[in-house]
Design a protein around this motif. Structure first.
Motif, PDB file in Angstrom:
ATOM      1  N   LEU A 121       0.836  -1.199   0.000  1.00 56.89           N
ATOM      2  CA  LEU A 121       0.000   0.000   0.000  1.00 56.89           C
ATOM      3  C   LEU A 121       0.873   1.252   0.000  1.00 56.89           C
ATOM      4  N   VAL A 122       0.551   2.189  -0.876  1.00 57.20           N
ATOM      5  CA  VAL A 122       1.222   3.489  -0.921  1.00 57.20           C
ATOM      6  C   VAL A 122       0.155   4.575  -0.886  1.00 57.20           C
ATOM      7  N   ALA A 123       0.590   5.822  -0.598  1.00 52.32           N
ATOM      8  CA  ALA A 123      -0.379   6.839  -0.171  1.00 52.32           C
ATOM      9  C   ALA A 123      -0.609   7.979  -1.143  1.00 52.32           C
ATOM     10  N   GLN A 124      -0.512   7.746  -2.449  1.00 53.17           N
ATOM     11  CA  GLN A 124      -0.846   8.836  -3.377  1.00 53.17           C
ATOM     12  C   GLN A 124      -2.317   9.219  -3.231  1.00 53.17           C
ATOM     13  N   ASN A 125      -2.595  10.522  -3.356  1.00 55.24           N
ATOM     14  CA  ASN A 125      -3.960  11.007  -3.156  1.00 55.24           C
ATOM     15  C   ASN A 125      -4.532  11.619  -4.437  1.00 55.24           C
ATOM     16  N   MET A 126      -5.723  12.201  -4.322  1.00 51.07           N
ATOM     17  CA  MET A 126      -6.404  12.774  -5.490  1.00 51.07           C
ATOM     18  C   MET A 126      -5.589  13.879  -6.145  1.00 51.07           C
TER      19      MET A 126
ATOM     20  N   ALA B 112       0.423  -7.075  -5.657  1.00 51.76           N
ATOM     21  CA  ALA B 112      -0.516  -5.991  -5.925  1.00 51.76           C
ATOM     22  C   ALA B 112      -0.079  -4.747  -5.173  1.00 51.76           C
ATOM     23  N   VAL B 113       0.027  -3.617  -5.890  1.00 50.91           N
ATOM     24  CA  VAL B 113       0.326  -2.318  -5.283  1.00 50.91           C
ATOM     25  C   VAL B 113      -0.971  -1.529  -5.252  1.00 50.91           C
ATOM     26  N   LEU B 114      -1.415  -1.149  -4.053  1.00 47.29           N
ATOM     27  CA  LEU B 114      -2.723  -0.521  -3.873  1.00 47.29           C
ATOM     28  C   LEU B 114      -2.584   0.933  -3.432  1.00 47.29           C
ATOM     29  N   ARG B 115      -3.542   1.762  -3.877  1.00 50.36           N
ATOM     30  CA  ARG B 115      -3.553   3.180  -3.510  1.00 50.36           C
ATOM     31  C   ARG B 115      -4.954   3.574  -3.047  1.00 50.36           C
ATOM     32  N   PRO B 116      -5.269   3.317  -1.782  1.00 46.29           N
ATOM     33  CA  PRO B 116      -6.635   3.564  -1.282  1.00 46.29           C
ATOM     34  C   PRO B 116      -6.989   5.033  -1.088  1.00 46.29           C
ATOM     35  N   LEU B 117      -6.021   5.955  -1.239  1.00 41.11           N
ATOM     36  CA  LEU B 117      -6.307   7.380  -1.017  1.00 41.11           C
ATOM     37  C   LEU B 117      -6.536   8.161  -2.306  1.00 41.11           C
ATOM     38  N   LEU B 118      -6.638   7.483  -3.446  1.00 41.76           N
ATOM     39  CA  LEU B 118      -6.722   8.211  -4.713  1.00 41.76           C
ATOM     40  C   LEU B 118      -7.989   9.048  -4.858  1.00 41.76           C
ATOM     41  N   ASN B 119      -9.021   8.755  -4.081  1.00 38.13           N
ATOM     42  CA  ASN B 119     -10.226   9.591  -4.143  1.00 38.13           C
ATOM     43  C   ASN B 119     -10.331  10.511  -2.926  1.00 38.13           C
ATOM     44  N   VAL B 120      -9.201  10.718  -2.246  1.00 39.15           N
ATOM     45  CA  VAL B 120      -9.158  11.600  -1.069  1.00 39.15           C
ATOM     46  C   VAL B 120      -8.263  12.798  -1.397  1.00 39.15           C
ATOM     47  N   SER B 121      -8.783  13.997  -1.208  1.00 34.86           N
ATOM     48  CA  SER B 121      -8.009  15.196  -1.545  1.00 34.86           C
ATOM     49  C   SER B 121      -6.986  15.515  -0.457  1.00 34.86           C
ATOM     50  N   ARG B 122      -6.004  16.307  -0.832  1.00 31.09           N
ATOM     51  CA  ARG B 122      -4.991  16.738   0.142  1.00 31.09           C
ATOM     52  C   ARG B 122      -5.654  17.551   1.261  1.00 31.09           C
ATOM     53  N   GLN B 123      -6.678  18.303   0.917  1.00 28.42           N
ATOM     54  CA  GLN B 123      -7.394  19.094   1.919  1.00 28.42           C
ATOM     55  C   GLN B 123      -8.067  18.181   2.948  1.00 28.42           C
ATOM     56  N   GLU B 124      -8.655  17.085   2.480  1.00 29.55           N
ATOM     57  CA  GLU B 124      -9.283  16.135   3.400  1.00 29.55           C
ATOM     58  C   GLU B 124      -8.246  15.469   4.300  1.00 29.55           C
ATOM     59  N   ILE B 125      -7.086  15.179   3.741  1.00 29.59           N
ATOM     60  CA  ILE B 125      -6.019  14.559   4.526  1.00 29.59           C
ATOM     61  C   ILE B 125      -5.555  15.503   5.628  1.00 29.59           C
ATOM     62  N   GLU B 126      -5.360  16.769   5.286  1.00 34.20           N
ATOM     63  CA  GLU B 126      -4.915  17.743   6.281  1.00 34.20           C
ATOM     64  C   GLU B 126      -5.973  17.915   7.378  1.00 34.20           C
ATOM     65  N   ALA B 127      -7.240  17.900   7.013  1.00 37.19           N
ATOM     66  CA  ALA B 127      -8.318  18.032   8.003  1.00 37.19           C
ATOM     67  C   ALA B 127      -8.319  16.832   8.946  1.00 37.19           C
ATOM     68  N   TYR B 128      -8.081  15.638   8.393  1.00 38.06           N
ATOM     69  CA  TYR B 128      -8.040  14.420   9.203  1.00 38.06           C
ATOM     70  C   TYR B 128      -6.848  14.444  10.159  1.00 38.06           C
ATOM     71  N   ILE B 129      -5.697  14.864   9.663  1.00 37.31           N
ATOM     72  CA  ILE B 129      -4.487  14.973  10.489  1.00 37.31           C
ATOM     73  C   ILE B 129      -4.733  15.904  11.679  1.00 37.31           C
ATOM     74  N   GLU B 130      -5.387  17.033  11.387  1.00 35.46           N
ATOM     75  CA  GLU B 130      -5.672  18.000  12.456  1.00 35.46           C
ATOM     76  C   GLU B 130      -6.687  17.437  13.443  1.00 35.46           C
ATOM     77  N   GLU B 131      -7.727  16.783  12.921  1.00 31.96           N
ATOM     78  CA  GLU B 131      -8.773  16.215  13.778  1.00 31.96           C
ATOM     79  C   GLU B 131      -8.200  15.181  14.750  1.00 31.96           C
ATOM     80  N   LYS B 132      -7.260  14.386  14.288  1.00 30.03           N
ATOM     81  CA  LYS B 132      -6.687  13.316  15.117  1.00 30.03           C
ATOM     82  C   LYS B 132      -5.467  13.785  15.909  1.00 30.03           C
ATOM     83  N   SER B 133      -5.153  15.078  15.817  1.00 30.53           N
ATOM     84  CA  SER B 133      -4.012  15.664  16.538  1.00 30.53           C
ATOM     85  C   SER B 133      -2.704  14.951  16.207  1.00 30.53           C
ATOM     86  N   LEU B 134      -2.540  14.599  14.950  1.00 27.14           N
ATOM     87  CA  LEU B 134      -1.322  13.962  14.493  1.00 27.14           C
ATOM     88  C   LEU B 134      -0.336  15.036  14.018  1.00 27.14           C
TER      89      LEU B 134
END
Length: 360
Positions: free
Chosen positions: A149-154, A188-210
């Motif tokens: 699994l790798v983490a490329q996003n939308m 198999a190389v999978l990219r489960p974040l391809l339909n997730v925007s960078r903005q959504e990722i940043e919001a999630y990071i902030e929400e989880k205090s990461l």
């Protein structure tokens, strides 16, 4: 929709991960990989809470690669990942200790005469495959039960599509990054974040205090991809389409569906036209539409071992050899020493060693 649910929905909708799989996850410590890692961890926790009724059970095997390309910062990234994973491996069921690989990718790039980015990618995927092999041996499972699994996003997807358009891609290139592909070893190389925007990722990071690590070279417009992200996409958003990232990602998905269909048709046509190893029936090729015929050529070249650097110019050369009526022995040179020759009613493809033996 929260990121955890979005990841789980993508995994299930696209049948990326099955219950009991072992997931080798690239973990740089940056926002994307941290969000993917933590989202998968939350899915594991939900699975335990519900007794498996609503979740998905798997094991997580994080891998960090220190490319030695940012002295000091690279070591701090590694330390962050080691500390983060150490706590999880001790407290979370299904999370295994971090594997760390270190290689001077600038030195490797000079040795191989490639860019540092290309060398880094080679090292990463080699490391992922090594861990995947170890996991497979440890759990005594089939290759299809170990996924990378790798983490490329939308946003990465949109940038890739624009990058390829600017370089003159064909329609296949518009499909961008695939949600799933097989690497050269068959994993198999999978990219489960391809339909997730960078903005959504940043919001999630902030929400989880990461607190992810940040690579400040990503904010410098010194590479083409960085210029696309920092200059071209903001310009397009401001002057043409504020939703350009989503638009390009949607284009990639539609092009991917077309590519999948055309390749399945090409594989069928290839089997019908094939008269032997590396040999195609010219009459059957003549009856095909150009879009199908060029993909049949690519399938024949792939069987011979040529998968890279084949351009439109080479495909046109192959077609001219096919059309060389009454000119048995007409041939064209292809990348890497490969050749294609017309022999009677067949188009024959040669690997370099086969051609060398032929002309001796």
């Amino acid at each position: 929709m929260e990121l955890k649910k979005k990841i789980l929905g993508t995994i299930k909708d696209r049948d990326l991960v099955k219950d009991g799989d072992h997931l080798v996850i690239g973990f740089s410590g940056g926002p994307d990989s941290l969000a993917l890692f933590y989202g998968l961890l939350e899915i594991l926790r939900d699975n335990r809470k519900t007794g498996g009724r609503f979740g998905l059970n798997f094991t997580l095997h994080p891998v960090h690669v220190n490319h030695k390309m940012r002295p000091g910062a690279a070591e701090e990234d590694q330390a962050f990942c080691e500390e983060f994973c150490r706590d999880l491996a001790e407290t979370e069921e299904g999370v295994f200790p971090l594997r760390v690989f270190t290689e001077d990718c600038n030195a490797l790039a000079r040795k191989l005469k490639v860019t540092s980015e290309e060398a880094g990618r080679m090292v990463r995927y080699r490391s992922f495959r090594q861990v995947a092999d170890e996991v497979r041996a440890s759990f005594k499972c089939g290759q299809d039960q170990v996924k990378i699994l790798v983490a490329q996003n939308m946003n990465d997807q949109a940038e890739t599509v624009l990058f390829r358009i600017l370089r003159g891609t064909g329609t296949d290139g518009l499909s961008g990054i695939a949600y799933s592909r097989a690497d050269e070893s068959g994993y198999a190389v999978l990219r489960p974040l391809l339909n997730v925007s960078r903005q959504e990722i940043e919001a999630y990071i902030e929400e989880k205090s990461l607190e992810p690590r940040r690579d400040h070279t990503n904010e410098e417009a010194i590479y083409t991809r960085n210029k696309i992200r920092l200059e071209l996409i903001p310009y397009l958003e401001e002057n043409f389409n504020p939703n350009i990232t989503e638009t390009l990602a949607r284009l990639a998905e539609l092009a991917g569906e077309d590519k999948e269909y055309l390749h399945s048709e090409a594989n069928r046509a290839y089997e019908e036209a094939r008269t032997g190893e590396g040999r195609l029936d010219i009459k059957k090729l003549r009856a095909m539409m150009p879009a199908l015929r060029t993909r049949v050529y690519m399938a024949a070249l792939k069987d011979k071992g040529l998968t890279e650097d084949v351009t439109r110019k080479h495909l046109i050369s192959i077609d001219r050899v096919r059309e060389a009526m009454g000119h048995g022995g007409a041939y064209a040179e292809l990348p890497g020493g490969y050749r294609v020759m017309r022999q009677k009613g067949e188009l024959v493809f040669f690997a370099p060693e086969e051609w060398a033996h032929k002309v001796e």
